[in-house]
Design a protein around this motif. Structure first.
Motif, PDB file in Angstrom:
ATOM      1  N   ASP A   1       0.872  -1.161   0.000  1.00 23.72           N
ATOM      2  CA  ASP A   1       0.000   0.000   0.000  1.00 23.72           C
ATOM      3  C   ASP A   1       0.913   1.214   0.000  1.00 23.72           C
ATOM      4  N   LEU A   2       0.471   2.293  -0.626  1.00 24.33           N
ATOM      5  CA  LEU A   2       1.338   3.470  -0.683  1.00 24.33           C
ATOM      6  C   LEU A   2       1.637   4.013   0.712  1.00 24.33           C
ATOM      7  N   ILE A   3       0.676   3.840   1.637  1.00 27.78           N
ATOM      8  CA  ILE A   3       0.904   4.365   2.983  1.00 27.78           C
ATOM      9  C   ILE A   3       1.970   3.540   3.697  1.00 27.78           C
ATOM     10  N   SER A   4       1.835   2.211   3.632  1.00 27.03           N
ATOM     11  CA  SER A   4       2.844   1.393   4.326  1.00 27.03           C
ATOM     12  C   SER A   4       4.188   1.528   3.630  1.00 27.03           C
ATOM     13  N   LEU A   5       4.182   1.768   2.326  1.00 28.94           N
ATOM     14  CA  LEU A   5       5.441   2.001   1.611  1.00 28.94           C
ATOM     15  C   LEU A   5       6.149   3.219   2.198  1.00 28.94           C
ATOM     16  N   TYR A   6       5.400   4.325   2.310  1.00 28.81           N
ATOM     17  CA  TYR A   6       6.038   5.560   2.767  1.00 28.81           C
ATOM     18  C   TYR A   6       6.554   5.429   4.193  1.00 28.81           C
ATOM     19  N   VAL A   7       5.734   4.828   5.051  1.00 22.26           N
ATOM     20  CA  VAL A   7       6.107   4.747   6.464  1.00 22.26           C
ATOM     21  C   VAL A   7       7.366   3.898   6.645  1.00 22.26           C
TER      22      VAL A   7
ATOM     23  N   LEU B   1      14.199  15.499   0.609  1.00 25.03           N
ATOM     24  CA  LEU B   1      13.652  15.926  -0.681  1.00 25.03           C
ATOM     25  C   LEU B   1      13.064  14.728  -1.425  1.00 25.03           C
ATOM     26  N   ALA B   2      13.822  13.606  -1.407  1.00 29.33           N
ATOM     27  CA  ALA B   2      13.344  12.406  -2.106  1.00 29.33           C
ATOM     28  C   ALA B   2      12.057  11.900  -1.469  1.00 29.33           C
ATOM     29  N   SER B   3      12.006  11.928  -0.123  1.00 30.80           N
ATOM     30  CA  SER B   3      10.781  11.492   0.551  1.00 30.80           C
ATOM     31  C   SER B   3       9.620  12.383   0.148  1.00 30.80           C
ATOM     32  N   GLY B   4       9.906  13.681   0.037  1.00 30.24           N
ATOM     33  CA  GLY B   4       8.856  14.608  -0.377  1.00 30.24           C
ATOM     34  C   GLY B   4       8.345  14.271  -1.761  1.00 30.24           C
ATOM     35  N   MET B   5       9.271  13.974  -2.676  1.00 31.03           N
ATOM     36  CA  MET B   5       8.882  13.597  -4.044  1.00 31.03           C
ATOM     37  C   MET B   5       7.991  12.360  -4.021  1.00 31.03           C
ATOM     38  N   LEU B   6       8.441  11.371  -3.243  1.00 34.74           N
ATOM     39  CA  LEU B   6       7.697  10.119  -3.168  1.00 34.74           C
ATOM     40  C   LEU B   6       6.287  10.358  -2.639  1.00 34.74           C
ATOM     41  N   LEU B   7       6.222  11.190  -1.601  1.00 33.98           N
ATOM     42  CA  LEU B   7       4.933  11.469  -0.976  1.00 33.98           C
ATOM     43  C   LEU B   7       4.026  12.230  -1.932  1.00 33.98           C
ATOM     44  N   TYR B   8       4.630  13.184  -2.643  1.00 32.13           N
ATOM     45  CA  TYR B   8       3.854  13.963  -3.598  1.00 32.13           C
ATOM     46  C   TYR B   8       3.328  13.053  -4.699  1.00 32.13           C
ATOM     47  N   GLY B   9       4.210  12.171  -5.189  1.00 32.56           N
ATOM     48  CA  GLY B   9       3.784  11.224  -6.203  1.00 32.56           C
ATOM     49  C   GLY B   9       2.658  10.343  -5.699  1.00 32.56           C
ATOM     50  N   SER B  10       2.795   9.882  -4.439  1.00 30.73           N
ATOM     51  CA  SER B  10       1.744   9.023  -3.881  1.00 30.73           C
ATOM     52  C   SER B  10       0.423   9.764  -3.821  1.00 30.73           C
ATOM     53  N   SER B  11       0.482  11.055  -3.437  1.00 33.68           N
ATOM     54  CA  SER B  11      -0.779  11.788  -3.325  1.00 33.68           C
ATOM     55  C   SER B  11      -1.391  11.995  -4.709  1.00 33.68           C
TER      56      SER B  11
ATOM     57  N   ILE C   1      -2.931  12.165 -17.170  1.00 33.02           N
ATOM     58  CA  ILE C   1      -1.581  12.700 -17.096  1.00 33.02           C
ATOM     59  C   ILE C   1      -1.124  12.820 -15.638  1.00 33.02           C
ATOM     60  N   GLY C   2      -2.066  13.130 -14.747  1.00 36.91           N
ATOM     61  CA  GLY C   2      -1.713  13.258 -13.337  1.00 36.91           C
ATOM     62  C   GLY C   2      -1.211  11.953 -12.767  1.00 36.91           C
ATOM     63  N   LEU C   3      -1.835  10.859 -13.194  1.00 35.99           N
ATOM     64  CA  LEU C   3      -1.412   9.540 -12.718  1.00 35.99           C
ATOM     65  C   LEU C   3       0.024   9.258 -13.147  1.00 35.99           C
ATOM     66  N   ILE C   4       0.325   9.625 -14.392  1.00 33.85           N
ATOM     67  CA  ILE C   4       1.681   9.366 -14.893  1.00 33.85           C
ATOM     68  C   ILE C   4       2.690  10.214 -14.130  1.00 33.85           C
ATOM     69  N   ILE C   5       2.323  11.478 -13.866  1.00 34.70           N
ATOM     70  CA  ILE C   5       3.220  12.327 -13.067  1.00 34.70           C
ATOM     71  C   ILE C   5       3.436  11.696 -11.697  1.00 34.70           C
ATOM     72  N   GLY C   6       2.360  11.168 -11.123  1.00 32.96           N
ATOM     73  CA  GLY C   6       2.482  10.512  -9.826  1.00 32.96           C
ATOM     74  C   GLY C   6       3.449   9.343  -9.878  1.00 32.96           C
ATOM     75  N   ILE C   7       3.301   8.500 -10.903  1.00 34.68           N
ATOM     76  CA  ILE C   7       4.187   7.339 -11.018  1.00 34.68           C
ATOM     77  C   ILE C   7       5.627   7.793 -11.183  1.00 34.68           C
ATOM     78  N   VAL C   8       5.834   8.837 -12.009  1.00 37.91           N
ATOM     79  CA  VAL C   8       7.195   9.322 -12.246  1.00 37.91           C
ATOM     80  C   VAL C   8       7.795   9.855 -10.946  1.00 37.91           C
ATOM     81  N   LEU C   9       6.993  10.580 -10.164  1.00 39.58           N
ATOM     82  CA  LEU C   9       7.523  11.126  -8.912  1.00 39.58           C
ATOM     83  C   LEU C   9       7.864  10.003  -7.932  1.00 39.58           C
TER      84      LEU C   9
END
Lengths: 208, 487
Positions: free
Chosen positions: B131-137, B172-182, B208-216
């Motif tokens: 899950d994206l949440i357990s991934l981030y944590v 910064l990387a965590s922020g990117m990941l979190l932004y992508g997840s959101s 397009i938003g989904l793709i940006i999310g995946i890229v982030l």
């Protein structure tokens, strides 16, 4: 009914107006202590907005965590560390054009992205999770019942993260210094008269 | 009323055990003080061995079975078990390597192995996230412990700098990941990998938003696995951090990050292969080329290893770019062999001491074959293997990766890979030439600590004799990779 709606609208604009204004003051105030105080004001207004949304638990958390802990910590850092904020800020202006350009590009991209905002139709069914009505359950209870059941795993890992942060802070900063004089009570009590007092007979004219 | 059964917790038993062991050892360390550092380190290795056994012999199900628990947040499957074993082995080796070094540098403290255990817990949870949440944590859990490890030698300016750099860029990387997840949550409507993979099974609606999310999200993961263009922190952190920490960074977190990369890309976004394959393709090519060319000019062996590890990530990502069971098998084989090559090389680097002081220059290795033939032979084996010369293990690692790329018709990727490994062979072989044909420099301190010798020996034997019996590893990797695509 109409009165309540108008009142709500007035509250909303007041809260958000003050929040935005104090956010501007946070970055523009000359005195860093004033910045932190404006930050606290911004947090309070954001909490007010949460109350308007009916999320009273989040509002309380915002006040307790952000105002109570984070902002006070900032205040301590600002007041106790001798950081020259004016000097820190001096270079900021020369990066403004580049920063503004990057910000603008990001903003345009975001507008483009959110202009095309649709939830995948495949998922609308899945995302429509049951949300209990406000009258049935207060949102504190709702959060609690989901946090300690469905998300208990994440909750526990978050606890571990805080533990690691604590260990890290102690490992990196706690120093046991040499030459610190500590009171040793047993030694003090165990001292006898013979150890402490020395009787010296001084003959006249000779010194010790 | 929701009830928890024991079967719900059982899949996470290795992680629960490891976290509990870390807490127990922390208490023990606090009560016994700094003098217990070695004892705690050995106990941590024991805890990792037990965890390894728990992962290897799951009580609940057979190895390749897929099991989701904790309300879909946590997954155990063969792929996870395989990568977890690699991560645990990497952590255990690096704790063993760290003991003597920490004592010599005066930083032997019981918190160090405990932090490694907690970081390892984070990595195991990362590999198991569903899950994206357990991934981030779990991502944050391991990162935070790693930042502290990098700055562990707090009286050294370079170590503190490394820790700070890693922290700021990691945030910064965590922020990117979190932004992508959101973004993914906002555009797809779910954070669960199962729901997402179901929705995108055959393409689905791709906004397009989904793709940006995946890229982030890919940016965040590429940062953690130090793939180009998110590699900038790697040489500085590798050089500045204490050497055993560098050894740890180059294996366990890297394996975990790549495993997570595979988990995320093949799992929830498996159906969108066409969207992300080109991103991975670029990251892979850029990493291979930078790893090959930037390492040529290095004079510091830790920096050299940093660039070398960037290159290795590039090769491993070829497997992901091919988006096939063969590619994932290639990644797993590659990472297993990389683990031993890297651990062995760092065991040698840790022995580079003169008059009690660590030396890090590549030139300091000159004439090692005459002053310490055993160590020179071991390092030569690792270097030949990293260069990919048959019949050493490194050759097979690259072989399976390139086979997968050719099966997936990624000919350009395979050709660039072969060419950059030729360039890379230059700097690996330069070290061998220095050791065997140059005038001996001053010899290194003796005796070499016994546990470091043991690690060196084990890694050298694995690398040397892998070709005798490769089927065990390759068949295992094959089975779990196939299961990943079937599930």
């Amino acid at each position: 009914m109409a009165v309540a709606t108008v009142l709500q609208a007035i509250c909303f604009y007041a809260f958000s107006g003050i929040a935005v204004a104090s956010a501007v003051m946070v970055i523009s105030a000359r005195n860093p202590v004033h910045s932190v105080l404006f930050l606290i004001l911004a947090f309070f207004n954001a909490a007010g907005l949460f109350v308007l949304l009916g999320a009273e638990f989040l509002a309380m958390i915002l006040v307790i965590v952000y105002v109570g802990a984070v902002a006070v910590l900032f205040l301590f850092v600002v007041m106790m560390l001798d950081i020259n904020f004016v000097a820190l800020r001096q270079g900021a202006l020369q990066y403004l054009p580049v920063g503004a350009l990057v910000g603008l590009i990001l903003f345009v991209e975001l507008v483009l992205v959110f202009g095309a905002w649709t939830i995948s139709p495949e998922l609308t069914a899945a995302s429509g999770a049951a949300t209990p009505a406000l009258t049935e359950m207060s949102n504190t209870a709702a959060l609690g019942s989901i946090l300690y059941t469905k998300y208990v795993y994440v909750f526990q890992v978050a606890g571990l993260i805080l533990l690691v942060a604590m260990i890290g802070a102690i490992v990196l900063t706690l120093r046991s210094r040499d030459g610190v004089r500590r009171q040793k009570i047993a030694q003090q009590v165990g001292r006898r008269r013979e150890d402490a007092v020395e009787v010296v007979k001084v003959r006249p004219g000779q010194g010790i | 009323m929701i009830q928890f059964a024991a079967s719900e917790f059982l899949p996470a038993l290795p992680e629960i055990f490891l976290a509990a062991a870390a807490l127990a050892l922390l208490i023990l360390g606090v009560f016994q003080g700094d003098k217990s550092a070695r004892e705690i380190a050995w106990l941590s290795v024991a805890a990792l061995v037990v965890t390894f056994a728990l992962v290897a012999m799951p009580l609940h199900a057979r190895g390749t079975d897929r099991l989701v628990s904790f309300y879909g947040l946590f997954i155990t499957d063969g792929f996870g078990a395989f990568s977890k074993m690699l991560v645990i082995a990497g952590s255990a080796f690096s704790i063993i390597l760290s003991m003597r070094y920490n004592e010599q540098e005066g930083i032997a403290r019981p918190e160090y192995p405990v932090l490694i255990l907690l970081a390892t817990t984070g990595m195991l949870l990362m590999i198991s996230s569903n899950d994206l949440i357990s991934l981030y944590v779990s991502f944050e859990l391991q990162s935070l412990a790693l930042y502290v490890c990098a700055a562990f030698q707090r009286d050294s300016l370079r170590s503190t700098e490394a820790g700070l750099k890693y922290f700021v860029l990691g945030a910064l990387a965590s922020g990117m990941l979190l932004y992508g997840s959101s973004m993914v949550y906002g555009f797809a409507g779910s954070t669960s990998f199962d729901t997402l993979s179901h929705a995108f099974q055959d393409g689905g609606t791709v906004s397009i938003g989904l793709i940006i999310g995946i890229v982030l999200i890919a940016v965040g993961l590429a940062f953690k696995s130090s793939a180009v263009p998110f590699h900038m922190w790697t040489p500085d952190v590798y050089e500045g951090a204490p050497t055993p920490v560098t050894a740890f960074f180059s294996v366990a977190p890297k394996i975990a990050a790549l495993a997570l990369f595979v988990r995320v890309m093949i799992g929830p976004f498996g159906g969108l292969g066409a969207e992300w394959q080109q991103v991975i393709w670029f990251i892979s090519v850029a990493s291979m080329l930078l790893g090959a060319f930037a390492a040529i000019n290095q004079t510091n062996i830790k920096r050299l290893m940093a660039y070398s590890s960037i290159g290795h990530v590039g090769y491993a990502l070829i497997g992901l770019a091919s988006n096939s069971a063969g590619g994932i098998r290639g990644i797993l084989v590659y990472l297993s062999i990389y683990l031993f090559m890297s651990v062995g090389t760092f065991a040698v680097i840790l022995c580079m001491r003169r008059q009690g002081k660590l030396v890090e220059g590549i030139a300091d290795l000159a004439g090692l074959s005459r002053t310490n033939p055993g160590m020179a032979l071991a390092l030569a084996i690792f270097m030949f293997s990293m260069a990919g010369i048959p019949p050493l293990a490194g050759f097979f690692a690259k072989l399976y990766i390139f086979l997968a790329a050719i099966d997936a018709h990624l000919y350009a990727l395979a050709i660039i890979g072969v060419l950059s490994s030729v360039v890379g062979a230059f700097y690996y072989l330069r070290i061998v030439k220095l050791m065997y044909f140059d005038e001996p420099a001053e010899p290194f301190d003796r005796p070499v600590p016994r546990e470091v010798q043991a690690v060196m020996l084990v890694s050298a034997l694995v690398v040397l004799f892998f070709f005798v019996w490769p089927t065990m590893l390759v068949d295992g990797a094959d089975a779990v990779a196939a299961a990943l695509f079937a599930g």
